[in-house]
Design a protein around this motif. Sequence first.
Motif, PDB file in Angstrom:
ATOM      1  N   ILE A  20       0.837  -1.206   0.000  1.00 20.02           N
ATOM      2  CA  ILE A  20       0.000   0.000   0.000  1.00 20.02           C
ATOM      3  C   ILE A  20       0.868   1.251   0.000  1.00 20.02           C
ATOM      4  CG2 ILE A  20      -1.573   1.366   1.440  1.00 20.02           C
ATOM      5  CD1 ILE A  20      -2.878  -1.338   2.235  1.00 20.02           C
ATOM      6  N   SER A  21       1.926   1.263   0.804  1.00 18.56           N
ATOM      7  CA  SER A  21       2.813   2.428   0.881  1.00 18.56           C
ATOM      8  C   SER A  21       3.495   2.698  -0.457  1.00 18.56           C
ATOM      9  CB  SER A  21       3.872   2.221   1.965  1.00 18.56           C
ATOM     10  OG  SER A  21       3.286   2.184   3.234  1.00 18.56           O
ATOM     11  N   ILE A  22       3.981   1.646  -1.084  1.00 17.78           N
ATOM     12  CA  ILE A  22       4.671   1.816  -2.367  1.00 17.78           C
ATOM     13  C   ILE A  22       3.698   2.295  -3.445  1.00 17.78           C
ATOM     14  CG2 ILE A  22       5.889   0.590  -4.208  1.00 17.78           C
ATOM     15  CD1 ILE A  22       7.193  -1.120  -1.977  1.00 17.78           C
ATOM     16  N   ILE A  23       2.504   1.716  -3.481  1.00 20.50           N
ATOM     17  CA  ILE A  23       1.510   2.105  -4.489  1.00 20.50           C
ATOM     18  C   ILE A  23       1.084   3.555  -4.288  1.00 20.50           C
ATOM     19  CG2 ILE A  23      -0.879   1.722  -5.246  1.00 20.50           C
ATOM     20  CD1 ILE A  23      -0.351  -1.300  -4.805  1.00 20.50           C
ATOM     21  N   CYS A  24       0.829   3.953  -3.042  1.00 22.28           N
ATOM     22  CA  CYS A  24       0.440   5.350  -2.770  1.00 22.28           C
ATOM     23  C   CYS A  24       1.537   6.318  -3.180  1.00 22.28           C
ATOM     24  CB  CYS A  24       0.097   5.531  -1.297  1.00 22.28           C
ATOM     25  SG  CYS A  24      -1.492   4.858  -0.823  1.00 22.28           S
ATOM     26  N   ASN A  25       2.781   5.978  -2.877  1.00 22.58           N
ATOM     27  CA  ASN A  25       3.884   6.855  -3.246  1.00 22.58           C
ATOM     28  C   ASN A  25       4.008   6.959  -4.762  1.00 22.58           C
ATOM     29  OD1 ASN A  25       6.832   7.672  -1.542  1.00 22.58           O
ATOM     30  ND2 ASN A  25       6.493   8.156  -3.673  1.00 22.58           N
ATOM     31  N   ALA A  26       3.859   5.852  -5.448  1.00 22.70           N
ATOM     32  CA  ALA A  26       3.929   5.883  -6.915  1.00 22.70           C
ATOM     33  C   ALA A  26       2.777   6.696  -7.495  1.00 22.70           C
ATOM     34  CB  ALA A  26       3.914   4.463  -7.462  1.00 22.70           C
ATOM     35  N   ALA A  27       1.582   6.551  -6.939  1.00 25.35           N
ATOM     36  CA  ALA A  27       0.419   7.279  -7.447  1.00 25.35           C
ATOM     37  C   ALA A  27       0.569   8.784  -7.265  1.00 25.35           C
ATOM     38  CB  ALA A  27      -0.848   6.784  -6.757  1.00 25.35           C
ATOM     39  N   LEU A  28       1.272   9.208  -6.217  1.00 26.38           N
ATOM     40  CA  LEU A  28       1.463  10.636  -5.972  1.00 26.38           C
ATOM     41  C   LEU A  28       2.235  11.327  -7.097  1.00 26.38           C
ATOM     42  CD1 LEU A  28       2.155  10.632  -2.140  1.00 26.38           C
ATOM     43  CD2 LEU A  28       0.369  11.936  -3.294  1.00 26.38           C
ATOM     44  N   PHE A  29       2.939  10.574  -7.914  1.00 27.30           N
ATOM     45  CA  PHE A  29       3.667  11.142  -9.051  1.00 27.30           C
ATOM     46  C   PHE A  29       2.743  11.465 -10.226  1.00 27.30           C
ATOM     47  CE2 PHE A  29       7.369   9.477  -6.862  1.00 27.30           C
ATOM     48  CZ  PHE A  29       8.318  10.448  -7.136  1.00 27.30           C
ATOM     49  N   PHE A  30       1.466  11.093 -10.120  1.00 24.83           N
ATOM     50  CA  PHE A  30       0.526  11.305 -11.224  1.00 24.83           C
ATOM     51  C   PHE A  30      -0.735  12.022 -10.752  1.00 24.83           C
ATOM     52  CE2 PHE A  30       2.926   7.375 -11.882  1.00 24.83           C
ATOM     53  CZ  PHE A  30       3.665   7.750 -12.996  1.00 24.83           C
ATOM     54  N   PRO A  31      -0.604  13.275 -10.277  1.00 25.00           N
ATOM     55  CA  PRO A  31      -1.809  13.993  -9.851  1.00 25.00           C
ATOM     56  C   PRO A  31      -2.769  14.174 -11.022  1.00 25.00           C
ATOM     57  CG  PRO A  31       0.075  15.473  -9.940  1.00 25.00           C
ATOM     58  CD  PRO A  31       0.586  14.097 -10.197  1.00 25.00           C
ATOM     59  N   GLY A  32      -4.052  14.004 -10.738  1.00 28.69           N
ATOM     60  CA  GLY A  32      -5.039  14.062 -11.806  1.00 28.69           C
ATOM     61  C   GLY A  32      -4.918  12.897 -12.766  1.00 28.69           C
ATOM     62  N   TRP A  33      -4.161  11.891 -12.373  1.00 24.14           N
ATOM     63  CA  TRP A  33      -3.878  10.693 -13.173  1.00 24.14           C
ATOM     64  C   TRP A  33      -3.303  11.056 -14.536  1.00 24.14           C
ATOM     65  CZ3 TRP A  33      -3.540   7.135  -9.828  1.00 24.14           C
ATOM     66  CH2 TRP A  33      -4.404   7.097  -8.737  1.00 24.14           C
ATOM     67  N   ASP A  34      -2.392  12.050 -14.519  1.00 24.75           N
ATOM     68  CA  ASP A  34      -1.765  12.510 -15.750  1.00 24.75           C
ATOM     69  C   ASP A  34      -0.253  12.570 -15.555  1.00 24.75           C
ATOM     70  OD1 ASP A  34      -1.165  13.686 -18.204  1.00 24.75           O
ATOM     71  OD2 ASP A  34      -2.868  15.052 -18.108  1.00 24.75           O
ATOM     72  N   VAL A  35       0.500  12.189 -16.588  1.00 21.74           N
ATOM     73  CA  VAL A  35       1.956  12.137 -16.533  1.00 21.74           C
ATOM     74  C   VAL A  35       2.588  13.515 -16.715  1.00 21.74           C
ATOM     75  CG1 VAL A  35       3.997  11.047 -17.585  1.00 21.74           C
ATOM     76  CG2 VAL A  35       1.853   9.811 -17.490  1.00 21.74           C
ATOM     77  N   LYS A  36       1.870  14.438 -17.337  1.00 20.72           N
ATOM     78  CA  LYS A  36       2.479  15.727 -17.701  1.00 20.72           C
ATOM     79  C   LYS A  36       2.968  16.516 -16.492  1.00 20.72           C
ATOM     80  CE  LYS A  36      -1.819  18.387 -18.005  1.00 20.72           C
ATOM     81  NZ  LYS A  36      -2.687  19.152 -18.888  1.00 20.72           N
TER      82      LYS A  36
END
Length: 194
Positions: A20-36
């Motif tokens: 869960i910690s790793i997934i949450c940290n990785a998801a934080l790199f994509f706010p709005g679920w966008d890579v830009k």
Amino acid sequence: MWTGKCSRCIALTLYPLVLISIICNAALFFPGWDVKYAKHGHLTKEVYYMGGAIGGGFMVLIPALYINRTGEQGCCGNRFGMFLSIVFAAAGAAGALYSFIVALLGLGNGPLCKHAGTWTTPFKHSNWTYLTDSESWGECTEPTNVVQFNIGLFGTLMASSCLQVLLCASQIINGLFGCMCGTGNSEKEPYVIG
């Protein structure tokens, strides 16, 4: 003695929290679920501290793997192995505490977002009041729903790191009992002088 089985239960509970910690940290790199936003560096600075991946992730995973081994017969399932599990559990607790502090800072400072045409952290000096004032969340025009995104992920990181600290602390206590009384993994435990 029950300390060996308790070690295994603690380790098996730590594994999903690490994930869960790793997934949450990785998801934080994509706010709005966008890579830009990651490409242009428009991320909250606490994301770069990698609290969930390093602290609640790898710094807890390594101790969890060792703690699991103390619940089995073999090289780690003895009194000395339980002593080492105390050291590993302390390192895991330190990692989880790091994850908690980074998530706390992330929540306290608020997200980096476009506010009045510039990229800033508009809630940095709000003294946490923005968390309950959902009307102010509209101040962030880009990324979409970034405030809810950060609150959800940093909140999850805080909750999982709290559980990790509690589990590592319980392993420290369990390890102390294992050092004194044995693990109960085998009928005859080797005596280690030390």
